[in-house]
Design a protein around this motif. Structure first.
Motif, mmCIF file in Angstrom:
data_model
loop_
_atom_site.group_PDB
_atom_site.id
_atom_site.type_symbol
_atom_site.label_atom_id
_atom_site.label_comp_id
_atom_site.label_asym_id
_atom_site.label_seq_id
_atom_site.Cartn_x
_atom_site.Cartn_y
_atom_site.Cartn_z
ATOM 1 N N SER A 25 73.257 68.000 -60.477
ATOM 2 C CA SER A 25 73.123 66.544 -60.397
ATOM 3 C C SER A 25 74.390 65.884 -60.926
ATOM 4 O O SER A 25 74.884 64.898 -60.366
ATOM 5 N N HIS A 26 74.922 66.450 -62.000
ATOM 6 C CA HIS A 26 76.150 65.904 -62.569
ATOM 7 C C HIS A 26 77.351 66.176 -61.669
ATOM 8 O O HIS A 26 78.214 65.313 -61.488
ATOM 9 N N PHE A 27 77.400 67.382 -61.079
ATOM 10 C CA PHE A 27 78.504 67.686 -60.166
ATOM 11 C C PHE A 27 78.525 66.691 -59.010
ATOM 12 O O PHE A 27 79.595 66.227 -58.592
ATOM 13 N N ALA A 28 77.337 66.356 -58.475
ATOM 14 C CA ALA A 28 77.256 65.401 -57.370
ATOM 15 C C ALA A 28 77.769 64.032 -57.814
ATOM 16 O O ALA A 28 78.492 63.353 -57.073
ATOM 17 N N GLU A 29 77.386 63.642 -59.019
ATOM 18 C CA GLU A 29 77.834 62.348 -59.556
ATOM 19 C C GLU A 29 79.352 62.333 -59.726
ATOM 20 O O GLU A 29 80.001 61.306 -59.491
ATOM 21 N N LEU A 30 79.916 63.477 -60.128
ATOM 22 C CA LEU A 30 81.368 63.576 -60.336
ATOM 23 C C LEU A 30 82.131 63.744 -59.028
ATOM 24 O O LEU A 30 83.356 63.583 -58.992
ATOM 25 N N GLY A 31 81.395 64.098 -57.960
ATOM 26 C CA GLY A 31 82.044 64.291 -56.667
ATOM 27 C C GLY A 31 82.794 65.603 -56.561
ATOM 28 O O GLY A 31 83.798 65.689 -55.832
ATOM 29 N N ILE A 32 82.327 66.633 -57.266
ATOM 30 C CA ILE A 32 82.975 67.940 -57.180
ATOM 31 C C ILE A 32 82.014 68.944 -56.565
ATOM 32 O O ILE A 32 80.794 68.813 -56.688
ATOM 33 N N GLN A 33 82.562 69.934 -55.879
ATOM 34 C CA GLN A 33 81.755 70.960 -55.235
ATOM 35 C C GLN A 33 81.992 72.292 -55.939
ATOM 36 O O GLN A 33 83.071 72.874 -55.818
ATOM 37 N N VAL A 34 80.989 72.731 -56.661
ATOM 38 C CA VAL A 34 81.062 73.991 -57.396
ATOM 39 C C VAL A 34 80.177 75.003 -56.672
ATOM 40 O O VAL A 34 78.983 74.760 -56.485
ATOM 41 N N GLU A 36 77.972 78.393 -55.862
ATOM 42 C CA GLU A 36 77.000 79.150 -56.646
ATOM 43 C C GLU A 36 77.667 80.358 -57.303
ATOM 44 O O GLU A 36 77.285 80.769 -58.405
ATOM 45 N N GLU A 37 78.686 80.914 -56.633
ATOM 46 C CA GLU A 37 79.407 82.055 -57.193
ATOM 47 C C GLU A 37 80.161 81.639 -58.457
ATOM 48 O O GLU A 37 80.152 82.361 -59.459
ATOM 49 N N GLU A 38 80.797 80.478 -58.409
ATOM 50 C CA GLU A 38 81.511 79.992 -59.599
ATOM 51 C C GLU A 38 80.511 79.646 -60.708
ATOM 52 O O GLU A 38 80.734 79.960 -61.876
ATOM 53 N N TYR A 39 79.401 79.026 -60.325
ATOM 54 C CA TYR A 39 78.391 78.668 -61.322
ATOM 55 C C TYR A 39 77.862 79.908 -62.035
ATOM 56 O O TYR A 39 77.604 79.873 -63.241
ATOM 57 N N ALA A 40 77.698 81.010 -61.307
ATOM 58 C CA ALA A 40 77.168 82.239 -61.902
ATOM 59 C C ALA A 40 78.060 82.743 -63.035
ATOM 60 O O ALA A 40 77.572 83.374 -63.974
ATOM 61 N N THR A 41 79.350 82.446 -62.963
ATOM 62 C CA THR A 41 80.262 82.891 -64.024
ATOM 63 C C THR A 41 80.073 82.097 -65.304
ATOM 64 O O THR A 41 80.568 82.495 -66.364
ATOM 65 N N PHE A 42 79.374 80.953 -65.226
ATOM 66 C CA PHE A 42 79.156 80.122 -66.411
ATOM 67 C C PHE A 42 77.995 80.617 -67.265
ATOM 68 O O PHE A 42 77.866 80.207 -68.427
ATOM 69 N N VAL A 50 82.089 75.312 -70.450
ATOM 70 C CA VAL A 50 81.948 75.059 -69.013
ATOM 71 C C VAL A 50 82.732 73.811 -68.622
ATOM 72 O O VAL A 50 83.507 73.819 -67.653
ATOM 73 N N TYR A 51 82.563 72.744 -69.393
ATOM 74 C CA TYR A 51 83.249 71.493 -69.030
ATOM 75 C C TYR A 51 84.736 71.525 -69.353
ATOM 76 O O TYR A 51 85.524 70.825 -68.700
ATOM 77 N N GLN A 52 85.148 72.313 -70.315
ATOM 78 C CA GLN A 52 86.582 72.504 -70.529
ATOM 79 C C GLN A 52 87.205 73.134 -69.290
ATOM 80 O O GLN A 52 88.286 72.731 -68.848
ATOM 81 N N HIS A 53 86.498 74.118 -68.730
ATOM 82 C CA HIS A 53 86.966 74.762 -67.502
ATOM 83 C C HIS A 53 86.960 73.779 -66.328
ATOM 84 O O HIS A 53 87.948 73.680 -65.583
ATOM 85 N N LEU A 54 85.850 73.058 -66.159
ATOM 86 C CA LEU A 54 85.726 72.145 -65.017
ATOM 87 C C LEU A 54 86.739 71.010 -65.085
ATOM 88 O O LEU A 54 87.281 70.587 -64.052
ATOM 89 N N LYS A 55 86.989 70.503 -66.272
ATOM 90 C CA LYS A 55 87.958 69.406 -66.435
ATOM 91 C C LYS A 55 89.340 69.829 -65.951
ATOM 92 O O LYS A 55 90.027 69.078 -65.250
ATOM 93 N N GLN A 56 89.715 71.049 -66.299
ATOM 94 C CA GLN A 56 91.009 71.564 -65.872
ATOM 95 C C GLN A 56 91.007 71.923 -64.391
ATOM 96 O O GLN A 56 91.954 71.607 -63.661
ATOM 97 N N GLN A 57 89.925 72.566 -63.943
ATOM 98 C CA GLN A 57 89.845 73.046 -62.565
ATOM 99 C C GLN A 57 89.823 71.902 -61.555
ATOM 100 O O GLN A 57 90.426 72.000 -60.478
#
Length: 218
Positions: A25-34, A36-42, A50-57
């Motif tokens: 829900s938050h990813f949709a709000e932020l407009g980013i596409q993560v 399921e494979e990347e999510y599994a690594t979290f 997780v958000y330190q990674h996403l902020k940079q990525q």
């Protein structure tokens, strides 16, 4: 074994689907596409990491604290509205049996203190655990062993005399890096998680008894 250390999400209670929904829900709000494979690594990582990674990525402009807060808003609403969330089958019986034998129990979860509090209050788990350790207090998440080593230090038990119960590859790796015994729980939500380094793998927590847990490594 003198101390048992539990992970929380996916071990005590199956909140992973709630976290998944909150994150997406938050990813949709932020407009980013993560993916399921990347999510599994979290899985097994703290929300902060997780958000330190996403902020940079994804070059997010919000600071990490703001991102974490918003995700927790999504999670809290879903958690409070859930009428089906229960402890996983066999969990309460195992916790009570270990407690009645005088075995110190600790929680070492990558979840926030707020989320841990929600779960422990809802399911009345406070009486059974000596220490609750949150991943938000550590710079690095599992597979870094710091959270497990800190839990063992709080209880006063050498790492070699601790058993960790985990459902994520990162958690199993952290337990082994800490020099602890580890039981891997292969749940329906841990597909794709490599638990092969665990000393024992079960597909149902009802397979575990106090004697099984305490006899590990003997």
């Amino acid at each position: 074994m003198r101390t048992v250390i539990f992970d929380m999400d996916g071990v005590l209670v199956d909140t992973e689907p709630l976290h998944h929904d909150a994150f997406y829900s938050h990813f949709a709000e932020l407009g980013i596409q993560v993916s399921e494979e990347e999510y599994a690594t979290f899985l097994g990582s703290s929300t902060r990491n997780v958000y330190q990674h996403l902020k940079q990525q994804y070059n997010l402009k919000q600071d990490v604290e703001e991102l974490m807060s918003r995700k927790r808003d999504f999670f809290g609403k879903t958690f409070d509205e859930s009428t089906t969330l229960e402890l996983l089958p066999g969990v309460r019986e195992l916790v009570v049996a270990l407690h009645e034998q005088g075995i110190p129990l600790a929680l070492a979860s990558s979840a926030s203190k707020e989320t841990i509090g929600r779960v422990f209050k809802r399911f009345d788990l406070y009486p059974y655990f000596q220490h609750l350790v949150s991943g938000e207090d550590f710079e690095k998440s599992k597979p870094n062993p710091a959270i497990f080593l800190h839990a063992a230090e709080l209880v006063g038990t050498p790492p070699a005399e601790c058993v960790v119960i985990e459902d994520a590859a990162n958690g199993v790796a952290a337990a082994k890096a800490a020099g602890m015994h580890c039981i891997g729980y292969q749940s329906e939500h841990s597909d794709g998680q490599d638990l092969s380094r665990a000393d024992l793998i079960v597909s149902d927590l009802r397979q575990l008894t106090a004697a099984t847990v305490l006899g590990l490594g003997v």
